[in-house]
Write a protein that holds these residues in place. Structure first.
Motif, PDB file in Angstrom:
ATOM      1  N   ASP A 141     104.165  40.908 135.280  1.00  0.00           N
ATOM      2  CA  ASP A 141     104.231  40.520 136.699  1.00  0.00           C
ATOM      3  C   ASP A 141     102.874  40.064 137.220  1.00  0.00           C
ATOM      4  O   ASP A 141     102.709  39.849 138.429  1.00  0.00           O
ATOM      5  CB  ASP A 141     104.746  41.691 137.540  1.00  0.00           C
ATOM      6  CG  ASP A 141     106.169  42.075 137.164  1.00  0.00           C
ATOM      7  OD1 ASP A 141     107.011  41.168 137.020  1.00  0.00           O
ATOM      8  OD2 ASP A 141     106.444  43.276 137.013  1.00  0.00           O
ATOM      9  N   GLY A 142     101.915  39.940 136.300  1.00  0.00           N
ATOM     10  CA  GLY A 142     100.576  39.512 136.708  1.00  0.00           C
ATOM     11  C   GLY A 142      99.793  40.603 137.414  1.00  0.00           C
ATOM     12  O   GLY A 142      98.751  40.333 138.015  1.00  0.00           O
ATOM     13  N   MET A 143     100.274  41.838 137.323  1.00  0.00           N
ATOM     14  CA  MET A 143      99.631  42.936 138.032  1.00  0.00           C
ATOM     15  C   MET A 143      98.609  43.645 137.148  1.00  0.00           C
ATOM     16  O   MET A 143      98.880  43.956 135.994  1.00  0.00           O
ATOM     17  CB  MET A 143     100.674  43.936 138.533  1.00  0.00           C
ATOM     18  CG  MET A 143     101.602  43.363 139.586  1.00  0.00           C
ATOM     19  SD  MET A 143     102.894  44.522 140.126  1.00  0.00           S
ATOM     20  CE  MET A 143     101.942  45.714 141.072  1.00  0.00           C
ATOM     21  N   THR A 144      97.443  43.888 137.712  1.00  0.00           N
ATOM     22  CA  THR A 144      96.428  44.693 137.050  1.00  0.00           C
ATOM     23  C   THR A 144      96.638  46.158 137.421  1.00  0.00           C
ATOM     24  O   THR A 144      97.476  46.481 138.272  1.00  0.00           O
ATOM     25  CB  THR A 144      95.015  44.270 137.498  1.00  0.00           C
ATOM     26  OG1 THR A 144      94.900  44.530 138.915  1.00  0.00           O
ATOM     27  CG2 THR A 144      94.756  42.796 137.234  1.00  0.00           C
ATOM     28  N   ALA A 145      95.848  47.027 136.806  1.00  0.00           N
ATOM     29  CA  ALA A 145      95.899  48.437 137.189  1.00  0.00           C
ATOM     30  C   ALA A 145      95.573  48.589 138.675  1.00  0.00           C
ATOM     31  O   ALA A 145      96.157  49.432 139.370  1.00  0.00           O
ATOM     32  CB  ALA A 145      94.920  49.247 136.340  1.00  0.00           C
TER      33      ALA A 145
ATOM     34  N   HIS B  23      96.272  46.476 141.096  1.00  0.00           N
ATOM     35  CA  HIS B  23      97.498  46.154 141.836  1.00  0.00           C
ATOM     36  C   HIS B  23      98.426  47.375 141.904  1.00  0.00           C
ATOM     37  O   HIS B  23      98.964  47.697 142.966  1.00  0.00           O
ATOM     38  CB  HIS B  23      98.254  45.006 141.154  1.00  0.00           C
ATOM     39  CG  HIS B  23      97.714  43.636 141.430  1.00  0.00           C
ATOM     40  ND1 HIS B  23      96.713  43.076 140.692  1.00  0.00           N
ATOM     41  CD2 HIS B  23      98.058  42.708 142.365  1.00  0.00           C
ATOM     42  CE1 HIS B  23      96.451  41.861 141.142  1.00  0.00           C
ATOM     43  NE2 HIS B  23      97.258  41.603 142.167  1.00  0.00           N
ATOM     44  N   HIS B  24      98.588  48.036 140.766  1.00  0.00           N
ATOM     45  CA  HIS B  24      99.502  49.182 140.710  1.00  0.00           C
ATOM     46  C   HIS B  24      98.979  50.340 141.569  1.00  0.00           C
ATOM     47  O   HIS B  24      99.749  50.972 142.303  1.00  0.00           O
ATOM     48  CB  HIS B  24      99.690  49.643 139.269  1.00  0.00           C
ATOM     49  CG  HIS B  24     100.631  48.771 138.494  1.00  0.00           C
ATOM     50  ND1 HIS B  24     101.997  48.864 138.614  1.00  0.00           N
ATOM     51  CD2 HIS B  24     100.401  47.774 137.598  1.00  0.00           C
ATOM     52  CE1 HIS B  24     102.573  47.972 137.811  1.00  0.00           C
ATOM     53  NE2 HIS B  24     101.622  47.305 137.182  1.00  0.00           N
ATOM     54  N   ALA B  25      97.704  50.610 141.477  1.00  0.00           N
ATOM     55  CA  ALA B  25      97.137  51.726 142.252  1.00  0.00           C
ATOM     56  C   ALA B  25      97.296  51.491 143.748  1.00  0.00           C
ATOM     57  O   ALA B  25      97.734  52.385 144.488  1.00  0.00           O
ATOM     58  CB  ALA B  25      95.658  51.906 141.894  1.00  0.00           C
TER      59      ALA B  25
ATOM     60  N   ASP C  30      98.899  38.425 141.430  1.00  0.00           N
ATOM     61  CA  ASP C  30     100.078  38.660 140.599  1.00  0.00           C
ATOM     62  C   ASP C  30     100.940  37.396 140.573  1.00  0.00           C
ATOM     63  O   ASP C  30     100.581  36.371 141.157  1.00  0.00           O
ATOM     64  CB  ASP C  30     100.854  39.893 141.077  1.00  0.00           C
ATOM     65  CG  ASP C  30     101.460  39.738 142.474  1.00  0.00           C
ATOM     66  OD1 ASP C  30     101.577  38.585 142.961  1.00  0.00           O
ATOM     67  OD2 ASP C  30     101.838  40.759 143.070  1.00  0.00           O
ATOM     68  N   THR C  31     102.093  37.455 139.901  1.00  0.00           N
ATOM     69  CA  THR C  31     102.921  36.253 139.755  1.00  0.00           C
ATOM     70  C   THR C  31     103.507  35.776 141.085  1.00  0.00           C
ATOM     71  O   THR C  31     103.957  34.639 141.195  1.00  0.00           O
ATOM     72  CB  THR C  31     104.070  36.507 138.759  1.00  0.00           C
ATOM     73  OG1 THR C  31     104.772  37.693 139.138  1.00  0.00           O
ATOM     74  CG2 THR C  31     103.522  36.679 137.349  1.00  0.00           C
ATOM     75  N   ASP C  32     103.488  36.627 142.097  1.00  0.00           N
ATOM     76  CA  ASP C  32     103.936  36.229 143.435  1.00  0.00           C
ATOM     77  C   ASP C  32     102.780  35.752 144.300  1.00  0.00           C
ATOM     78  O   ASP C  32     102.970  35.457 145.487  1.00  0.00           O
ATOM     79  CB  ASP C  32     104.648  37.393 144.132  1.00  0.00           C
ATOM     80  CG  ASP C  32     105.974  37.736 143.473  1.00  0.00           C
ATOM     81  OD1 ASP C  32     106.672  36.800 143.029  1.00  0.00           O
ATOM     82  OD2 ASP C  32     106.307  38.932 143.385  1.00  0.00           O
ATOM     83  N   GLY C  33     101.583  35.708 143.715  1.00  0.00           N
ATOM     84  CA  GLY C  33     100.417  35.205 144.442  1.00  0.00           C
ATOM     85  C   GLY C  33      99.683  36.242 145.266  1.00  0.00           C
ATOM     86  O   GLY C  33      98.811  35.905 146.065  1.00  0.00           O
ATOM     87  N   HIS C  34     100.006  37.526 145.062  1.00  0.00           N
ATOM     88  CA  HIS C  34      99.379  38.575 145.864  1.00  0.00           C
ATOM     89  C   HIS C  34      98.093  39.093 145.229  1.00  0.00           C
ATOM     90  O   HIS C  34      98.061  39.402 144.037  1.00  0.00           O
ATOM     91  CB  HIS C  34     100.338  39.764 146.046  1.00  0.00           C
ATOM     92  CG  HIS C  34     101.544  39.429 146.852  1.00  0.00           C
ATOM     93  ND1 HIS C  34     102.820  39.635 146.387  1.00  0.00           N
ATOM     94  CD2 HIS C  34     101.668  38.905 148.098  1.00  0.00           C
ATOM     95  CE1 HIS C  34     103.696  39.257 147.322  1.00  0.00           C
ATOM     96  NE2 HIS C  34     103.013  38.798 148.351  1.00  0.00           N
ATOM     97  N   LEU C  35      97.064  39.218 146.046  1.00  0.00           N
ATOM     98  CA  LEU C  35      95.888  39.978 145.657  1.00  0.00           C
ATOM     99  C   LEU C  35      96.248  41.463 145.718  1.00  0.00           C
ATOM    100  O   LEU C  35      97.170  41.852 146.443  1.00  0.00           O
ATOM    101  CB  LEU C  35      94.730  39.697 146.616  1.00  0.00           C
ATOM    102  CG  LEU C  35      94.193  38.259 146.663  1.00  0.00           C
ATOM    103  CD1 LEU C  35      93.270  38.087 147.855  1.00  0.00           C
ATOM    104  CD2 LEU C  35      93.477  37.914 145.365  1.00  0.00           C
ATOM    105  N   ALA C  36      95.509  42.277 145.008  1.00  0.00           N
ATOM    106  CA  ALA C  36      95.819  43.710 144.975  1.00  0.00           C
ATOM    107  C   ALA C  36      95.821  44.317 146.377  1.00  0.00           C
ATOM    108  O   ALA C  36      96.738  45.079 146.734  1.00  0.00           O
ATOM    109  CB  ALA C  36      94.826  44.433 144.081  1.00  0.00           C
TER     110      ALA C  36
END
Length: 239
Positions: free
Chosen positions: A176-180, A182-184, A207-213
């Motif tokens: 999903d293009g998310m880093t750790a 993003h998840h935290a 992420d794949t939706d264009g969101h910054l963490a």
């Protein structure tokens, strides 16, 4: 389960229920029962481990055809199951399996290792045992997730520190293009996010939706906490 199957899988049921004497009696009568697989493609060993029955595990390990890395229908090994037990509960089992040479980097059908499960359950002592036995913190599962992604999602700072010390990439992305990071942040773990930022997490990854963490913060309180903490640490946080 019909009576025929009940008899056929009696040793599996006894392993689940912790009936050591029944398992011992069945094995004495027919040693090959230790390698009988049930409808879930599980051995009695898998059930004994998942229900935390160390005495029965010891019994089954005496079998001539004992395989410490035997996989069930989903590819789970006994070590994966032990690593998924509630923190501390599986310590004795994990020590036993590791001493028997369990493969710490075996993968199930989803590409997950025992370390992924230890991280998900925040079993820090288990994770320490696994990494001490050369478990890799760099393995991605089929969703592209490292154990670090899972540790970040549950907000475990000690677990993330351990994984980073064992050379987990801090900025790896999942499917999903998310880093750790993003998840935290998306799970509302401000302290975990700050730990990652101090460890060099990049704030400009989308992420794949264009969101910054930071844009995934569940509420203004979490967002403000991270922004203010980052400012105090001199970290420029892309918004």
């Amino acid at each position: 389960m019909d009576s025929q199957n009940k008899d056929r899988y009696e040793i599996h049921e006894a392993a689940r229920e912790g009936k050591t004497s029944v398992v011992e009696s069945l094995l004495n009568a027919n040693p090959r029962l230790s390698s009988r697989r049930d409808e879930d493609d599980r051995l009695p060993l898998h059930w004994a481990v998942s229900y935390n029955r160390p005495e029965i595990v010891q019994l089954l390990m005496q079998s001539k055809n004992f395989d410490v890395d035997a996989q069930d229908g989903l590819g789970w090994t006994p070590l994966m199951m032990a690593s998924s037990l509630r923190a501390g509960d599986g310590d004795a089992l994990i020590d036993t399996l590791l001493s028997a040479g369990a493969d710490v980097n075996a993968k199930n059908n989803n590409g997950q290792t025992a370390l992924h499960f230890a991280a998900s359950k925040n079993n820090i002592d288990t994770a320490r045992k696994l990494t001490a036995h050369k478990a890799s913190a760099r393995v991605k599962d089929k969703r592209g997730q490292l154990a670090l992604h899972r540790a970040a999602a549950v907000g475990s700072v000690p677990m993330m520190k351990l994984l980073l010390e064992n050379k987990s990439p801090v900025n790896a992305t999942d499917v999903d293009g998310m880093t750790a990071l993003h998840h935290a942040i998306s799970e509302g773990h401000g302290d975990a996010a700050m730990m990652l930022l101090k460890a060099g997490a990049e704030t400009d990854k989308r992420d794949t939706d264009g969101h910054l963490a930071i844009q995934l913060a569940p509420d203004a309180k979490i967002r403000d906490f991270i922004l203010q903490s980052a400012e105090r640490e001199g970290i420029d946080l892309e918004q």
